[in-house]
Scaffold this active site. Structure first.
Site, mmCIF file in Angstrom:
data_model
loop_
_atom_site.group_PDB
_atom_site.id
_atom_site.type_symbol
_atom_site.label_atom_id
_atom_site.label_comp_id
_atom_site.label_asym_id
_atom_site.label_seq_id
_atom_site.Cartn_x
_atom_site.Cartn_y
_atom_site.Cartn_z
ATOM 1 N N ASP A 112 -8.308 8.764 -37.273
ATOM 2 C CA ASP A 112 -7.711 10.073 -37.550
ATOM 3 C C ASP A 112 -8.144 10.487 -38.960
ATOM 4 O OD1 ASP A 112 -6.094 8.611 -39.262
ATOM 5 O OD2 ASP A 112 -4.201 9.226 -38.353
ATOM 6 N N THR A 130 -2.157 3.317 -41.155
ATOM 7 C CA THR A 130 -1.640 1.943 -41.158
ATOM 8 C C THR A 130 -2.278 1.040 -40.109
ATOM 9 O OG1 THR A 130 0.043 2.577 -39.551
ATOM 10 C CG2 THR A 130 0.643 2.744 -41.900
ATOM 11 N N HIS A 144 -7.232 -16.285 -29.729
ATOM 12 C CA HIS A 144 -6.051 -16.582 -28.907
ATOM 13 C C HIS A 144 -5.676 -15.447 -27.956
ATOM 14 C CE1 HIS A 144 -4.214 -20.041 -31.518
ATOM 15 N NE2 HIS A 144 -5.525 -20.156 -31.377
HETATM 16 C C1 RB5 Z 1 -1.022 10.072 -40.531
HETATM 17 O O1 RB5 Z 1 -0.325 10.626 -41.596
HETATM 18 C C2 RB5 Z 1 -0.462 8.687 -40.177
HETATM 19 O O2 RB5 Z 1 0.793 8.829 -39.610
HETATM 20 C C3 RB5 Z 1 -1.412 7.972 -39.255
HETATM 21 O O3 RB5 Z 1 -2.655 7.865 -39.850
HETATM 22 C C4 RB5 Z 1 -1.048 6.539 -38.899
HETATM 23 O O4 RB5 Z 1 -0.794 5.786 -40.027
HETATM 24 C C5 RB5 Z 1 -0.045 6.351 -37.867
HETATM 25 O O5 RB5 Z 1 0.235 5.220 -37.449
#
Ligand code: RB5
Length: 158
Positions: A9, A68, A99
């Site tokens: 993204d 994340t 695994h």
């Molecule tokens: C985008 O702001 C963020 O929510 C996305 O990149 C991600 O971390 C979601 O899990």
């Protein structure tokens, strides 16, 4: 030839570009399924694109990057046949292959810097599923797909 499906993204876009350059430089074929800028987009769209490519055999494996890694892994794991692992360190990355036979690696660009992400990616790509007792356990993950009433990719190919 290993074909790596790549997706990100807006938050993951710059790291995806770094990983793409590293992959190409190390002889991997890459299918880049976007996004192609830092303009805001929705991560499940890219998780679905990469997950579908992996399940369909158009990519050998996939790499997803968001802020994340968590949202990408959650979304990708909704596809039958996907085993996506969100990893923040090389040990987890290796274990997810040895695994759990993970077929998608998810990482977070807001957590993991370029050099660490490359170490994680290199470790993940170099690790192999160890079969044995782990195959029995992964078979049970596959059975959970079946319990949802959907054919697994292996069954569709038969
Ligand atoms: C985008 O702001 C963020 O929510 C996305 O990149 C991600 O971390 C979601 O899990």
């Amino acid at each position: 030839m290993t074909v790596v499906g790549l997706g990100a993204d807006h938050a993951g876009f710059p790291l995806k570009e770094d990983l793409k350059a590293w992959l190409i430089g190390h002889g991997y074929d890459v299918v880049d399924l976007g996004t192609q800028s830092t303009e805001s987009v929705d991560y499940p769209d890219y998780a679905a694109a990469v997950g579908s490519a992996v399940v369909a055999g158009k990519a050998t494996c996939g790499v997803l990057v968001c802020g994340t890694g968590i949202g990408m892994a959650m979304a990708a794991n909704k596809l039958v046949g996907v085993r996506a692992a969100a990893c923040t360190d090389a040990f987890s990355a290796r274990m997810s292959r040895e695994h759990n036979d993970a077929n998608i690696l998810a990482m977070g660009a807001r957590i993991t810097a370029r050099e660490a992400a490359i170490e994680i990616l290199e470790t993940w790509l170099g690790a192999k599923f160890q079969e044995g007792r782990h195959a029995r356990r992964v078979d049970k993950i596959v059975a959970l797909d079946r319990a949802r009433g959907q054919e697994t990719p292996d069954e569709q190919a038969r």
